[in-house]
Scaffold this motif. Structure first.
Motif, PDB file in Angstrom:
ATOM      1  N   GLU A  30       0.960  -1.115  -0.200  1.00 15.10           N
ATOM      2  CA  GLU A  30      -0.046  -0.007  -0.062  1.00 15.10           C
ATOM      3  C   GLU A  30       1.100   1.320  -0.438  1.00 15.10           C
ATOM      4  OE1 GLU A  30      -2.555  -0.560   3.194  1.00 15.10           O
ATOM      5  OE2 GLU A  30      -4.065  -1.762   2.400  1.00 15.10           O
ATOM      6  N   THR A  31       2.046   1.303   0.827  1.00 15.16           N
ATOM      7  CA  THR A  31       2.896   2.467   0.631  1.00 15.16           C
ATOM      8  C   THR A  31       3.019   2.843  -1.007  1.00 15.16           C
ATOM      9  OG1 THR A  31       3.454   2.229   2.643  1.00 15.16           O
ATOM     10  CG2 THR A  31       4.698   3.733   1.730  1.00 15.16           C
ATOM     11  N   ILE A  32       3.392   1.679  -1.651  1.00 14.39           N
ATOM     12  CA  ILE A  32       4.183   2.006  -2.853  1.00 14.39           C
ATOM     13  C   ILE A  32       3.512   2.645  -3.790  1.00 14.39           C
ATOM     14  CG2 ILE A  32       5.091   0.774  -4.204  1.00 14.39           C
ATOM     15  CD1 ILE A  32       7.501  -0.979  -2.413  1.00 14.39           C
ATOM     16  N   TRP A  33       2.125   1.971  -3.102  1.00 14.97           N
ATOM     17  CA  TRP A  33       1.185   2.207  -4.338  1.00 14.97           C
ATOM     18  C   TRP A  33       0.718   3.737  -4.200  1.00 14.97           C
ATOM     19  CZ3 TRP A  33       0.548  -0.391  -8.957  1.00 14.97           C
ATOM     20  CH2 TRP A  33       0.590  -1.592  -8.793  1.00 14.97           C
ATOM     21  N   SER A  34       0.717   3.813  -3.423  1.00 14.22           N
ATOM     22  CA  SER A  34       0.226   5.266  -2.501  1.00 14.22           C
ATOM     23  C   SER A  34       1.426   6.119  -3.317  1.00 14.22           C
ATOM     24  CB  SER A  34       0.116   5.773  -0.967  1.00 14.22           C
ATOM     25  OG  SER A  34       0.349   6.846  -0.574  1.00 14.22           O
ATOM     26  N   ASN A  35       2.755   5.969  -3.223  1.00 11.72           N
ATOM     27  CA  ASN A  35       3.928   6.953  -3.736  1.00 11.72           C
ATOM     28  C   ASN A  35       3.711   6.820  -4.954  1.00 11.72           C
ATOM     29  OD1 ASN A  35       4.663   7.572  -1.575  1.00 11.72           O
ATOM     30  ND2 ASN A  35       6.404   5.324  -1.596  1.00 11.72           N
ATOM     31  N   ASN A  36       3.367   5.648  -5.991  1.00  7.90           N
ATOM     32  CA  ASN A  36       3.410   5.843  -7.530  1.00  7.90           C
ATOM     33  C   ASN A  36       1.809   6.932  -7.380  1.00  7.90           C
ATOM     34  OD1 ASN A  36       5.404   3.950  -7.466  1.00  7.90           O
ATOM     35  ND2 ASN A  36       3.788   2.470  -8.508  1.00  7.90           N
ATOM     36  N   GLN A  37       0.638   6.853  -6.629  1.00  4.97           N
ATOM     37  CA  GLN A  37      -0.212   7.678  -7.111  1.00  4.97           C
ATOM     38  C   GLN A  37       0.471   8.855  -6.742  1.00  4.97           C
ATOM     39  OE1 GLN A  37      -3.409   7.314  -7.815  1.00  4.97           O
ATOM     40  NE2 GLN A  37      -3.990   4.521  -6.874  1.00  4.97           N
ATOM     41  N   LYS A  38       1.146   9.156  -6.189  1.00 10.58           N
ATOM     42  CA  LYS A  38       0.916  10.632  -5.777  1.00 10.58           C
ATOM     43  C   LYS A  38       2.498  11.027  -7.048  1.00 10.58           C
ATOM     44  CE  LYS A  38       1.568  10.453  -1.016  1.00 10.58           C
ATOM     45  NZ  LYS A  38       2.179  11.090   0.333  1.00 10.58           N
ATOM     46  N   VAL A  39       3.039   9.998  -7.225  1.00  5.06           N
ATOM     47  CA  VAL A  39       4.784  10.230  -8.426  1.00  5.06           C
ATOM     48  C   VAL A  39       2.877  10.707 -10.005  1.00  5.06           C
ATOM     49  CG1 VAL A  39       5.904   9.112 -10.070  1.00  5.06           C
ATOM     50  CG2 VAL A  39       6.734   8.662  -8.107  1.00  5.06           C
ATOM     51  N   VAL A  40       2.386   9.710  -9.881  1.00  3.25           N
ATOM     52  CA  VAL A  40       1.395   9.941 -11.293  1.00  3.25           C
ATOM     53  C   VAL A  40       0.684  11.546 -10.984  1.00  3.25           C
ATOM     54  CG1 VAL A  40      -0.564   9.518 -12.445  1.00  3.25           C
ATOM     55  CG2 VAL A  40       0.951   7.480 -11.884  1.00  3.25           C
ATOM     56  N   THR A  41       0.407  11.626  -9.966  1.00  3.10           N
ATOM     57  CA  THR A  41      -0.115  12.675 -10.105  1.00  3.10           C
ATOM     58  C   THR A  41       0.677  13.393 -10.047  1.00  3.10           C
ATOM     59  OG1 THR A  41      -1.820  11.993  -7.836  1.00  3.10           O
ATOM     60  CG2 THR A  41      -1.700  14.280  -8.534  1.00  3.10           C
ATOM     61  N   SER A  42       1.886  13.853  -9.465  1.00  2.00           N
ATOM     62  CA  SER A  42       2.478  15.167 -10.045  1.00  2.00           C
ATOM     63  C   SER A  42       2.764  15.457 -11.400  1.00  2.00           C
ATOM     64  CB  SER A  42       3.750  14.938  -9.125  1.00  2.00           C
ATOM     65  OG  SER A  42       4.618  15.658  -8.893  1.00  2.00           O
ATOM     66  N   ASP A  43       3.635  14.132 -12.467  1.00  2.00           N
ATOM     67  CA  ASP A  43       3.303  14.350 -13.370  1.00  2.00           C
ATOM     68  C   ASP A  43       2.416  14.904 -14.387  1.00  2.00           C
ATOM     69  OD1 ASP A  43       6.220  13.427 -12.773  1.00  2.00           O
ATOM     70  OD2 ASP A  43       5.962  10.912 -13.792  1.00  2.00           O
ATOM     71  N   LEU A  44       0.683  14.802 -13.741  1.00  2.00           N
ATOM     72  CA  LEU A  44      -0.679  14.512 -14.451  1.00  2.00           C
ATOM     73  C   LEU A  44      -0.578  16.497 -14.484  1.00  2.00           C
ATOM     74  CD1 LEU A  44      -2.633  11.807 -14.078  1.00  2.00           C
ATOM     75  CD2 LEU A  44      -0.593  12.351 -15.555  1.00  2.00           C
ATOM     76  N   GLN A 165       9.268  -1.321 -12.042  1.00  2.00           N
ATOM     77  CA  GLN A 165       9.398  -1.678 -11.096  1.00  2.00           C
ATOM     78  C   GLN A 165       9.198  -1.166  -9.662  1.00  2.00           C
ATOM     79  OE1 GLN A 165      11.408   2.627 -12.125  1.00  2.00           O
ATOM     80  NE2 GLN A 165      12.963   1.831 -13.067  1.00  2.00           N
ATOM     81  N   SER A 166       8.305  -0.440  -9.348  1.00  2.00           N
ATOM     82  CA  SER A 166       7.382  -0.686  -7.898  1.00  2.00           C
ATOM     83  C   SER A 166       6.373  -2.250  -7.633  1.00  2.00           C
ATOM     84  CB  SER A 166       6.138   0.073  -7.452  1.00  2.00           C
ATOM     85  OG  SER A 166       6.564   1.496  -8.430  1.00  2.00           O
ATOM     86  N   GLY A 167       6.480  -2.649  -8.593  1.00  3.42           N
ATOM     87  CA  GLY A 167       6.295  -4.244  -8.377  1.00  3.42           C
ATOM     88  C   GLY A 167       7.296  -5.462  -8.276  1.00  3.42           C
ATOM     89  N   GLU A 168       8.216  -4.746  -9.092  1.00  3.02           N
ATOM     90  CA  GLU A 168       9.727  -5.755  -8.560  1.00  3.02           C
ATOM     91  C   GLU A 168      10.237  -4.940  -7.118  1.00  3.02           C
ATOM     92  OE1 GLU A 168      12.403  -4.337 -11.191  1.00  3.02           O
ATOM     93  OE2 GLU A 168      11.967  -5.530 -13.357  1.00  3.02           O
ATOM     94  N   ILE A 169       9.841  -4.491  -7.107  1.00  2.00           N
ATOM     95  CA  ILE A 169      10.592  -4.002  -5.180  1.00  2.00           C
ATOM     96  C   ILE A 169       9.421  -4.678  -4.316  1.00  2.00           C
ATOM     97  CG2 ILE A 169      10.828  -2.117  -3.715  1.00  2.00           C
ATOM     98  CD1 ILE A 169      11.064   0.028  -5.949  1.00  2.00           C
ATOM     99  N   VAL A 170       8.530  -4.832  -4.891  1.00  2.00           N
ATOM    100  CA  VAL A 170       7.676  -5.228  -3.764  1.00  2.00           C
ATOM    101  C   VAL A 170       7.413  -6.680  -3.776  1.00  2.00           C
ATOM    102  CG1 VAL A 170       4.948  -6.229  -3.238  1.00  2.00           C
ATOM    103  CG2 VAL A 170       5.441  -3.566  -4.265  1.00  2.00           C
ATOM    104  N   ASP A 171       7.638  -7.244  -5.336  1.00  2.34           N
ATOM    105  CA  ASP A 171       8.191  -8.439  -4.734  1.00  2.34           C
ATOM    106  C   ASP A 171       9.895  -8.722  -4.261  1.00  2.34           C
ATOM    107  OD1 ASP A 171       6.390  -9.523  -6.530  1.00  2.34           O
ATOM    108  OD2 ASP A 171       7.188  -9.458  -8.651  1.00  2.34           O
ATOM    109  N   PHE A 172      10.886  -8.105  -4.776  1.00  5.13           N
ATOM    110  CA  PHE A 172      11.785  -8.192  -3.655  1.00  5.13           C
ATOM    111  C   PHE A 172      12.301  -8.182  -1.955  1.00  5.13           C
ATOM    112  CE2 PHE A 172      16.070  -6.018  -2.137  1.00  5.13           C
ATOM    113  CZ  PHE A 172      16.627  -7.010  -2.418  1.00  5.13           C
TER     114      PHE A 172
END
Length: 485
Positions: A30-44, A165-172
């Motif tokens: 959830e933390t990684i997905w939340s960070n992804n949301q922030k990255v996407v929001t920032s880019d948009l 990359q986030s998925g790989e981090i989660v798997d790792f």
């Protein structure tokens, strides 16, 4: 059903680790997905700012007025320029949502248009579409020039790399956490075994003890609480063994005392019965014959007198044994040395009859708080005992002297030895060291009376065998020490 501590440990650790692993994994995800949301929001947000700047500049450069007609005229140019500058697919719509131009219509067809509906309503919106390993953001917002909404810009931006990359981090993190928790669980399992195995052995040992088996010895070479518990457990078993041994000894002693008491009362019954029978027999015969046979009369009367004296002495000795103390008699200042001298002189005649001698070494002024009659009886009994049981033609040695605040009295007579254990028992009223050495008419009660008198005077007495002599040693407080009461 009984469940062992080991099973409880294993199940408990397993539940804790599984729940902790799931919570950690979900939290990380959830933390990684939340960070992804922030990255996407920032880019948009940056995309929106840049595209608004571009549109405003286009209107200014071409001197377009703020109306939808001119926005639709420049739709194709905006699509080309924004696609090139943002690297995203771009579509331009009218304020009603009609498609005016698109860099790739297939990128927008057959996909959710919730973001477009929000833009038609005047809101900025986006949503992300996940397709296997791809992640695409559809982003729409209304274009407002000088306060008037002139159209809608819609972007399709690929975030597959970010989510990959986030998925790989989660798997790792998943596999790292799984390995950590597996190692931790293994360590906990080993630790639980290290704790529960000694407890299991202690439980088995306690069960053996409950069944009566005290031959249990637990050795844990540990310096922790369990090791100390094992040491305490072994000490407890040792103390239980000692207590049982003491109880068994007390039981044997009690049994022996009961047997001695029985023998004592059997003997006393016989001793009382013999003179009484003799007295009764002679009395009946004298009654029948009267004084017709003067010789028999004299013989019978003498026998009755002797047996009566014997019976009288025997009863007196029994009374002495049953008497615990002389608390009703008064204690006075008494010269114990003088009394002992008188007794030695008077008993010397008895010793000579047995062809024995009494040698006395008695200091002067050996005063004590005591009872003269009881002390005299004490010395008579000791000398009488020494005369009876000393070797033939021997010399009995009597010593009395002051040593610091005590008076030491020693009686020595050469004699054959008893067993060592007998010397500690000779002062018991029901104990007889040897039936063969007991004088006829004597119950062997003299030493028990001696011990009672010494204790009345708060002294101490002991008997032992040394250098072919039986020695009786005792000590009594001199005058000035604690007065008997």
């Amino acid at each position: 059903m009984f469940r062992t501590i080991k099973a409880k440990f294993i199940i408990g650790f397993f539940v804790i680790f599984v729940l902790s692993f799931l919570v950690l994994n979900q939290t990380v995800k959830e933390t990684i997905w939340s960070n992804n949301q922030k990255v996407v929001t920032s880019d948009l947000v940056d995309l929106k700012k840049n595209s608004i700047v571009y549109v405003r500049q286009a209107f200014l450069i071409n001197h377009y007025k703020s109306n939808e007609l001119y926005f639709s005229d420049m739709a194709t140019d905006m699509v080309n320029d924004l696609t090139h500058s943002t690297g995203s697919n771009v579509s331009v719509y009218s304020v009603d949502g009609e498609l005016l131009a698109s860099s790739d219509e297939a990128a927008f067809l057959k996909k959710s248009d919730e973001d477009l509906k929000e833009a038609i309503s005047g809101n900025t919106a986006y949503h992300i579409i996940y397709d296997r390993s791809k992640a695409e953001a559809l982003f729409s917002y209304p274009v407002v020039i000088d306060g008037t909404k002139v159209g809608i810009l819609r972007f399709s931006k690929d975030f597959s790399l970010l989510y990959k990359q986030s998925g790989e981090i989660v798997d790792f993190i998943f596999y790292i956490a799984l390995a950590i928790f597996a190692v931790a669980y293994l360590f906990s399992y080993i630790l639980s075994r290290n704790i529960t195995i000694p407890l299991t052995k202690l439980t088995e040992a306690s069960s053996d003890i409950k069944k009566g088996n005290l031959d249990v010895d637990i050795n844990f070479h540990r310096k922790d609480e369990i090791g100390q518990l094992a040491v305490n457990f072994n000490e407890m078993i040792s103390r239980i063994k000692d207590q049982i041994s003491t109880i068994e000894k007390d039981r044997d002693q009690l049994k022996e005392l009961n047997e001695q008491e029985k023998r004592f009362y059997d003997n006393i019954t016989h001793e009382l019965k013999t003179p009484l029978t003799s007295i009764l027999g002679y009395a009946e015969m004298i009654k029948e014959k009267g004084e017709s046979d003067q010789k028999f009369f004299n013989k019978g009367m003498n026998h009755i007198i002797e047996e009566s004296r014997r019976l009288h002495n025997l009863v007196l000795k029994l009374l002495e044994i049953s008497r615990s103390s002389s608390i009703n008699q008064k204690f006075d200042r008494v010269d114990a040395g003088g009394i002992l001298k008188d007794v030695c002189e008077s008993m010397s005649f008895r010793a000579e009859r047995y062809k024995k001698r009494i040698q006395a070494e008695i200091e002067e002024n050996l005063y004590v708080y005591g009872q003269a009659d009881r002390l005299r009886q004490l010395f008579i009994n000791l000398l009488d005992n020494a005369i009876k049981y000393s070797s033939a033609n021997s010399e009995i040695m009597v010593e009395a002297k002051a040593v610091e605040e005590k008076i030491h009295l020693i009686f020595k007579n050469p004699s054959p030895p008893f067993e060592d254990v007998q010397y500690s028992k000779l002062f018991q009223p029901h104990y007889s060291a040897s039936n063969q050495t007991t004088e006829k008419g004597s119950m062997g009660l003299g030493l028990s009376i001696v011990k009672a008198i010494v204790e009345e005077h708060k002294g101490a007495i002991k008997m032992f065998y040394e250098e072919n002599q039986t020695i009786v040693a005792m000590e009594i407080n001199r005058l000035g020490e604690e007065e008997p009461s």
